[in-house]
Design a protein around this motif. Structure first.
Motif, PDB file in Angstrom:
ATOM      1  N   ARG A 117     -46.089 -47.828 -46.350  1.00  0.00           N
ATOM      2  CA  ARG A 117     -45.960 -48.908 -47.088  1.00  0.00           C
ATOM      3  C   ARG A 117     -44.486 -48.828 -47.740  1.00  0.00           C
ATOM      4  NH1 ARG A 117     -48.837 -53.092 -49.411  1.00  0.00           N
ATOM      5  NH2 ARG A 117     -47.791 -53.884 -51.380  1.00  0.00           N
ATOM      6  N   SER A 118     -43.434 -49.825 -47.428  1.00  0.00           N
ATOM      7  CA  SER A 118     -42.437 -49.563 -47.944  1.00  0.00           C
ATOM      8  C   SER A 118     -41.419 -50.921 -48.187  1.00  0.00           C
ATOM      9  CB  SER A 118     -41.448 -48.971 -46.767  1.00  0.00           C
ATOM     10  OG  SER A 118     -41.069 -49.714 -45.688  1.00  0.00           O
ATOM     11  N   ARG A 119     -40.665 -50.885 -49.041  1.00  0.00           N
ATOM     12  CA  ARG A 119     -39.825 -52.005 -49.595  1.00  0.00           C
ATOM     13  C   ARG A 119     -38.732 -52.032 -49.230  1.00  0.00           C
ATOM     14  NH1 ARG A 119     -36.843 -53.937 -54.278  1.00  0.00           N
ATOM     15  NH2 ARG A 119     -37.646 -55.879 -55.053  1.00  0.00           N
ATOM     16  N   SER A 120     -37.836 -52.964 -48.825  1.00  0.00           N
ATOM     17  CA  SER A 120     -36.685 -53.107 -48.409  1.00  0.00           C
ATOM     18  C   SER A 120     -35.776 -53.672 -49.507  1.00  0.00           C
ATOM     19  CB  SER A 120     -36.176 -53.855 -46.982  1.00  0.00           C
ATOM     20  OG  SER A 120     -37.062 -53.186 -46.210  1.00  0.00           O
ATOM     21  N   SER A 125     -31.344 -56.718 -46.463  1.00  0.00           N
ATOM     22  CA  SER A 125     -32.328 -57.495 -45.717  1.00  0.00           C
ATOM     23  C   SER A 125     -31.655 -58.768 -45.042  1.00  0.00           C
ATOM     24  CB  SER A 125     -33.621 -58.008 -46.723  1.00  0.00           C
ATOM     25  OG  SER A 125     -34.437 -59.177 -45.858  1.00  0.00           O
ATOM     26  N   THR A 131     -38.208 -57.193 -49.063  1.00  0.00           N
ATOM     27  CA  THR A 131     -39.516 -57.527 -48.426  1.00  0.00           C
ATOM     28  C   THR A 131     -40.184 -56.208 -48.505  1.00  0.00           C
ATOM     29  OG1 THR A 131     -38.607 -56.492 -46.130  1.00  0.00           O
ATOM     30  CG2 THR A 131     -38.689 -59.075 -46.793  1.00  0.00           C
ATOM     31  N   SER A 133     -43.162 -53.999 -46.399  1.00  0.00           N
ATOM     32  CA  SER A 133     -43.868 -53.934 -45.162  1.00  0.00           C
ATOM     33  C   SER A 133     -44.764 -52.792 -44.993  1.00  0.00           C
ATOM     34  CB  SER A 133     -42.683 -53.860 -43.918  1.00  0.00           C
ATOM     35  OG  SER A 133     -42.179 -52.444 -44.100  1.00  0.00           O
ATOM     36  N   GLU A 134     -45.789 -53.014 -44.394  1.00  0.00           N
ATOM     37  CA  GLU A 134     -46.782 -52.083 -43.821  1.00  0.00           C
ATOM     38  C   GLU A 134     -47.111 -51.665 -42.510  1.00  0.00           C
ATOM     39  OE1 GLU A 134     -50.321 -53.508 -45.753  1.00  0.00           O
ATOM     40  OE2 GLU A 134     -49.716 -52.904 -47.737  1.00  0.00           O
ATOM     41  N   ASN A 135     -47.286 -50.454 -42.046  1.00  0.00           N
ATOM     42  CA  ASN A 135     -47.812 -50.302 -40.687  1.00  0.00           C
ATOM     43  C   ASN A 135     -48.779 -48.903 -40.777  1.00  0.00           C
ATOM     44  OD1 ASN A 135     -46.439 -47.382 -39.863  1.00  0.00           O
ATOM     45  ND2 ASN A 135     -44.735 -48.769 -40.891  1.00  0.00           N
ATOM     46  N   THR A 334     -49.301 -53.744 -37.969  1.00  0.00           N
ATOM     47  CA  THR A 334     -48.693 -53.539 -39.247  1.00  0.00           C
ATOM     48  C   THR A 334     -49.846 -54.210 -39.953  1.00  0.00           C
ATOM     49  OG1 THR A 334     -48.208 -56.007 -38.816  1.00  0.00           O
ATOM     50  CG2 THR A 334     -46.489 -54.312 -38.804  1.00  0.00           C
ATOM     51  N   GLU A 335     -50.992 -54.614 -39.343  1.00  0.00           N
ATOM     52  CA  GLU A 335     -52.232 -54.989 -40.198  1.00  0.00           C
ATOM     53  C   GLU A 335     -53.405 -53.978 -39.720  1.00  0.00           C
ATOM     54  OE1 GLU A 335     -52.580 -57.265 -42.207  1.00  0.00           O
ATOM     55  OE2 GLU A 335     -50.411 -58.206 -42.036  1.00  0.00           O
TER      56      GLU A 335
END
Length: 500
Positions: A117-120, A125, A131, A133-135, A334-335
């Motif tokens: 899980r990360s924040r850009s 961006s 944003t 994001s998750e993977n 990602t889900e």
């Protein structure tokens, strides 16, 4: 999870695998020839073969050594001896090392899974806003698995397996050595006790001689020089008695070290007479085959040689290309809820080939070292076999010669004892001098000591025959025991002298 290879890649790899699979660097093992002459073995037998009894290898140590006290000592040594325990631990270590080497023949498959899980940052961006994001990932993978086309890994596993077998044989050889040492130390202690009793008897006898010598000196029959000679012999007998007590105690201490506990701490059964110590064994008709089959030291040397042969194969394989395989397959999304959907399947396949071109002669030197080490082990094997044959020949020849020696010493000792008896009579009647009596006493004492020394050698020889022929690996044998004496092939000829 199964990794599906593209059809075009399978078709490309298949011919290469067939070609390389035919290239093996492992040469068949051949047992080295050992030059020896049958005649020196046959000459040492000297009509000792017979049909009674069983062979040493077929007779358990508890059946061969009939003394219950010695059996208790051997049993304790096999459980508690530190050298034997270390040999067993070394065997377990090498067994584990072989397990590690053998595992290299199989691919190492691992599972992995992770979540990120990360924040850009907004300025980084492309949308102009931050944003999150998750993977999610999960899968199976193979890393660095070597396709053993040239047998390098197989050769390394073969070498490790044979070294494991060699350590097992080394453990068996250590067991035979411990049994032999316990038996010989036990007999040494028994003979030391008899020598101690003999020296005590001589000391008391010389005390009586001194009493008579003093009476004769007071009567003017003998001189002061003769009296002092008798007195010196008493002190010599006293010193011998002290020495024999020390030898007996040291033998028991050595036995305590071998059995791993104090002798005094054991509940021991009664001891058997020295002339009833052994079961009857016969000499096999084909001694070389029997020795090669039953001696663990020979088997150990051969396993070491087989391991060296495999080392050479591994060193040769290093000259050829090595192919390793890395691959994995799994799912990513990602889900989390969509992780195992069919569209999220992913895989990778990455074979790698290493072609040796130039290493400054390192591989060639390593191969040469392995070949030279194999030649050394060939010499070790041949020396071990010849030493085993020598042990057998020496033990068999000594069995006959010691029996003859003991019988001759018995006759000589009888004559010396009769002379001492007559000298005592002459001395008591004033016919013989004290010096003549002292000379007879010294000769009788020396003859009795020599007889006991030969008896010890005979006992040790019967231990040597059993161990040299490969006996002692099992507690009980598999064939019936002959309980009757035999005129040929058994121990009865040697034991007959021990009865007196």
């Amino acid at each position: 999870m199964h990794i599906t290879k593209p059809r075009s890649m399978r078709l490309a790899v298949l011919p290469l695998a067939i070609f390389l699979g035919a290239c093996s660097t492992m040469t068949p093992y051949q047992q080295p020839d050992v030059p020896f002459s049958e005649r020196w073995i046959d000459a040492s037998l000297s009509e000792q073969q017979g049909d009674s009894g069983v062979t040493a290898a077929a007779l358990g140590w508890r059946e061969y050594f009939r003394d219950p006290r010695l059996q208790a000592f051997i049993e304790s040594a096999l459980k508690n001896n530190h050298d034997l325990r270390k040999a067993a631990l070394n065997t377990q270590i090498v067994q584990a090392q072989h397990g590690i080497t053998y595992a290299n023949l199989l691919p190492t498959v691992g599972s992995n899974g992770g979540m990120q899980r990360s924040r850009s940052a907004r300025d980084l961006s492309p949308l102009g806003r931050s944003t999150i994001s998750e993977n999610y990932q999960v899968g199976l993978g193979i890393s660095g698995y070597e396709l053993d086309f040239f047998g390098r890994v197989q050769a390394m596993s073969e070498a490790a397996l044979n070294r494991y077998f060699a350590t097992r044989e080394a453990h068996d050889a250590a067991q035979l050595s411990i049994i032999s040492a316990v038996a010989k130390t036990y007999y040494q202690a028994r003979i030391a006790q008899e020598l101690m009793a003999l020296s005590e008897k001589v000391y008391k006898s010389r005390e009586e001689s001194l009493r008579l010598a003093k009476l004769q000196y007071d009567a003017g029959v003998i001189s002061a020089i003769a009296l002092r000679g008798v007195e010196s012999q008493i002190e010599t007998a006293k010193a011998d008695y002290a020495a024999q007590k020390r030898n007996a105690k040291q033998a028991l201490n050595a036995l305590s070290l071998l059995i791993g506990q104090p002798v005094s701490a054991m509940q021991l059964p009664p001891a058997t007479a020295l002339d009833e110590q052994f079961a009857d064994i016969r000499t096999p008709a084909n001694i070389p085959s029997a020795v090669l089959a039953n001696r663990p030291d020979i088997r150990e040397a051969e396993y070491q040689l087989k391991a060296a042969n495999a080392d050479i194969a591994a060193a040769r394989a290093a000259f050829y290309p090595s192919i390793t395989l890395t691959g994995n397959a799994g799912f990513a999304s990602t889900e989390l809820g969509n992780l195992f959907d069919g569209g999220n399947l992913m895989w990778s396949f990455a074979p790698k080939i290493n072609l040796p071109i130039f290493d400054g002669g390192r591989r060639q030197a390593n191969l040469k070292i392995n070949e030279l080490q194999q030649q050394i082990l060939v010499e070790d094997y041949q020396q071990t076999v010849q030493s085993a044959f020598t042990d057998v020949a020496d033990a068999l020849f000594a069995r006959q010669s010691l029996a003859e020696q003991y019988e001759a010493q018995q006759r000589g000792n009888h004559a010396v004892s009769e002379r001492l008896r007559l000298e005592n009579v002459r001395f008591e009647n004033g016919v013989s001098s004290a010096l003549d009596l002292l000379d007879s006493q010294r000769e009788s004492y020396g003859s009795a000591q020599g007889l006991l020394g030969t008896k010890l050698n005979m006992l040790n020889n019967l231990v040597d025959i059993y161990i040299a022929m490969g006996g002692g690996l099992n507690e009980y044998g598999v064939q019936p025991i002959a309980t009757t004496s035999s005129a040929a092939g058994g121990n009865s000829g040697a034991l007959q002298g021990l009865a007196n």
